[in-house]
Design an enzyme around this catalytic site. Structure first.
Site, PDB file in Angstrom:
ATOM      1  N   TYR A 105       0.787  -1.237   0.000  1.00 16.97           N
ATOM      2  CA  TYR A 105       0.000   0.000   0.000  1.00 16.97           C
ATOM      3  C   TYR A 105       0.817   1.283   0.000  1.00 16.97           C
ATOM      4  O   TYR A 105       0.715   2.088  -0.912  1.00 16.97           O
ATOM      5  CB  TYR A 105      -0.951   0.000   1.212  1.00 16.97           C
ATOM      6  N   PRO A 165     -11.316  -0.850  -2.070  1.00 19.75           N
ATOM      7  CA  PRO A 165     -12.489  -1.655  -2.425  1.00 19.75           C
ATOM      8  C   PRO A 165     -13.772  -0.996  -1.912  1.00 19.75           C
ATOM      9  O   PRO A 165     -13.716  -0.096  -1.069  1.00 19.75           O
ATOM     10  CB  PRO A 165     -12.235  -2.977  -1.703  1.00 19.75           C
ATOM     11  N   SER A 174     -10.246 -12.459  -4.914  1.00 16.09           N
ATOM     12  CA  SER A 174     -10.500 -12.513  -3.475  1.00 16.09           C
ATOM     13  C   SER A 174     -11.906 -13.029  -3.215  1.00 16.09           C
ATOM     14  O   SER A 174     -12.864 -12.604  -3.873  1.00 16.09           O
ATOM     15  CB  SER A 174     -10.352 -11.109  -2.878  1.00 16.09           C
ATOM     16  N   GLN A 175     -12.004 -13.948  -2.252  1.00 15.47           N
ATOM     17  CA  GLN A 175     -13.321 -14.409  -1.804  1.00 15.47           C
ATOM     18  C   GLN A 175     -13.764 -13.485  -0.660  1.00 15.47           C
ATOM     19  O   GLN A 175     -13.065 -13.358   0.336  1.00 15.47           O
ATOM     20  CB  GLN A 175     -13.256 -15.851  -1.302  1.00 15.47           C
TER      21      GLN A 175
END
Length: 635
Positions: free
Chosen positions: A90, A103, A545-546
């Site tokens: 990041y 997100p 990604s789950q």
């Protein structure tokens, strides 16, 4: 040998009582690196990489020296990789936060009949935030326990305590994650409300008393009226936070020259969270349209300036019922965002709106508009930021799709892990679209350890490649039973790597640690990290990604490379929600084509499983009719 803790203490939950993140064995990581990369490289590239790896791992070589330094670092730190990982993932990243990093969680579409309804929703939501913050302040949040693979292990809770107390400060070369330390006498808490690109301070504690829902509604109503005043309207300063991080750092230093601006920035940086009251923007309220609205606000012409992207939690309440939360990702992972938002939505469903006859604070002071002094230089910077955000808005190709043919129950009936199964389906979809495998990222939580964040599950396994080739070669040479065996092999390989990752034994964090400790020691960068294979290994063309939920909502994010896909999925019992993103500017990618290939792959995999079941049934039936034949065959 990997470096492990012998006896972690029994105090669970915060982080101190959990074991430290282990340090994998150097040889294991280098062997796994070669295994993960062989089928993603040309023969020539792989031969070169093999030699580079051999040299790096040679006895008495640079690899052993760096490994020994990591062993020392692990002794001194609560988590040996955390700072390296945070900077790499990041804080060193210079790309703009919207789409590229932040997100969003998209709430179910709300149906507001009148403008006051959206403010009621916002007041109810803020009440939930304050309840949740009370739990956090009292450290009364129940400890999370692992689900899925190796279920039942207690998890580190530290990420939760950064939800409402941190801020990402832009820097010219690296950002800083600022965590506020609580003092004995904290200042009155406040929320920043964004409305029509203006920012207002909403004190949630007045005269040492928390505002009730009715008071919050009164204050929100005042804010909307203040924001409607044309004469008072100030430039959309929030746009500057949507720019690249270096550009925003420079713009912020220009703003800081004026004391008025310094005061406003301070109020935003110390707030609990943002609540963004968005204007309605168009009739399209599909899942895809709402996902786009959450990720970038639609640019300056819509709600793109009604944001402050450095703040971890921005709750969006649209006048047209488009609601959700945008999160700055550096303080916490998706599962923490899910747990928090699920608490809030359940609070709003289970705790009726308390707007009648509640004792209210008499003579509520009016909320305060944040002021900005804008020079011609700042106006120029705003124009540049607006233009870049608009380019991002035009570029993002998002497709949210609900796959209704089946969900995780069907997959579980096949005695397969739903996550591993969907990962193999994503490999099949990519291969169908592009005819090659690529480096794939699937986040794996390492919260079993102190200060644990994530490592990477490398889903593009050799076994997955064998399966997708068999499914797409168009020849009849591979039988259905052989394909089924290949599917099992792919799912087994995926599951094994998942267990490696969640137990701290995957390769990505380890390689990152070796690279960064060499830099820290001011050594020349080892050849391993200059090799083309290392670059390829970190170009995550498929970033997945789950993010499962128990409440009706879904998560979405952008790709991490220009020619890549972001693929987020939420498996439910009878359906799966996919949010697939890519960039229009890449001639190689198309989100809707990827979704089509994904649907076809999921149906093909189901047919394969059903074929196996019908074959088993048929064989068992004939065995039942002819037990002698059965005995003779097996004998």
């Amino acid at each position: 040998m990997p470096v492990l803790d012998r006896e972690p203490s029994k105090d669970l939950g915060g982080g101190d009582g959990l074991p430290k993140l282990p340090l994998p064995d150097l040889k294991d990581t280098l062997d796994m690196y070669l295994r993960c990369m062989k089928h993603l490289l040309t023969e020539e590239q792989f031969n070169k990489t093999q030699n580079v790896v051999k040299q790096f791992g040679a006895p008495g070589g640079v690899g052993e020296l760096l490994q020994s330094k990591l062993v020392e670092r692990r002794e001194k730190k609560a988590n040996w990789v955390y700072e390296y990982w945070l900077n790499d993932m990041y804080l060193n990243n210079r790309l703009a936060l919207p789409v590229n990093s932040s997100p969003a969680m998209v709430f179910p579409q709300q149906h507001f009949r009148a403008p006051i309804d959206s403010l009621r929703f916002a007041a109810h939501l803020i009440s939930g935030v304050l309840e949740y913050k009370t739990l956090l302040d009292a450290r009364a949040l129940p400890v999370d326990y692992a689900r899925g693979q190796l279920a039942g292990t207690p998890l580190c809770m530290e990420q939760y305590y950064r939800l409402f107390t941190s801020y990402r400060l832009p820097g010219p070369e690296r950002d800083t994650l600022v965590a506020q330390e609580s003092s004995v006498m904290p200042e009155p808490e406040h929320i920043i409300v964004a409305c029509k690109n203006q920012f207002f301070v909403l004190d949630v504690v007045i005269n040492f008393r928390r505002l009730n829902e009715r008071d919050l509604l009164t204050q929100l109503d005042k804010i909307v009226k203040m924001a409607d005043s044309e004469e008072e309207r100030l430039p959309p300063i929030g746009l500057l936070t949507s720019d690249g991080r270096t550009e925003w750092a420079e713009s912020r230093s220009v703003l800081m020259r004026e004391s008025t601006n310094r005061d406003s920035l301070d109020m935003i940086e110390r707030c609990l969270c943002l609540v963004c009251l968005d204007d309605a923007s168009g009739h399209d309220l599909s899942d895809t349209a709402r996902a786009l609205r959450m990720l970038h606000g639609g640019g300056l012409a819509k709600n793109g300036g009604n944001r402050w992207y450095d703040k971890p939690m921005q709750f969006v309440v649209g006048a047209d019922g488009c609601c959700g939360v945008v999160c700055e990702h550096s303080p916490f992972e998706g599962i923490v965002l899910v747990q928090c938002t699920e608490y809030l939505l359940k609070y709003m469903i289970g705790s009726p709106s308390k707007l009648v006859r509640a004792a209210s604070v008499s003579e509520l002071p009016a909320p305060r508009r944040l002021r900005w002094k804008c020079t011609p230089e700042i106006h120029k910077l705003l124009s540049s930021s607006a233009e870049k955000l608009q380019r991002l808005v035009r570029n993002l190709d998002m497709h949210v799709h609900k796959f209704h043919d089946y969900g995780k129950e069907f997959i579980k009936q096949q005695k397969m892990s739903p996550d591993a199964y969907i990962q193999v389906a994503l490999q099949l979809a990519y291969y169908r679209c592009h005819g090659r495998p690529v480096s794939t990222y699937e986040s794996a939580s390492i919260r079993r350890f102190q200060e644990g964040r994530v490592d990477n599950i490398r889903s593009a396994t050799p076994e997955a490649l064998a399966f997708v080739k068999a499914m797409t070669d168009g020849k009849l040479s591979t039988s259905e039973s052989e394909k089924m065996e290949m599917l099992y092999n792919a799912i087994t390989a995926q599951t094994k790597y998942t267990i490696l990752a969640i137990t701290g034994m995957a390769i990505d964090n380890h390689l990152l640690g070796l690279r960064d400790i060499a830099h820290e020691l001011k050594m020349e960068k080892p050849d391993l990290f200059k090799d083309e294979a290392y670059f390829i290994s970190n170009q995550f063309i498929l970033s997945t990604s789950q993010v499962p939920t128990t409440v009706e909502m879904f998560c979405c994010y952008g790709p991490v490379v220009p020619n890549g896909y972001g693929a987020c999925y939420n498996p439910q019992s009878d359906h799966i929600i996919f949010s697939v993103s890519s960039f229009h500017e890449s001639p190689q990618t198309c989100s809707s084509e990827f979704i089509k290939a994904l649907e076809q792959g999921l149906r093909d995999m189901r047919d394969l499983c059903n074929y196996r079941k019908s074959t088993l049934f048929r064989n068992n039936y004939f065995d039942f009719l002819n037990p002698v034949s059965c005995h003779w065959t097996t004998g």
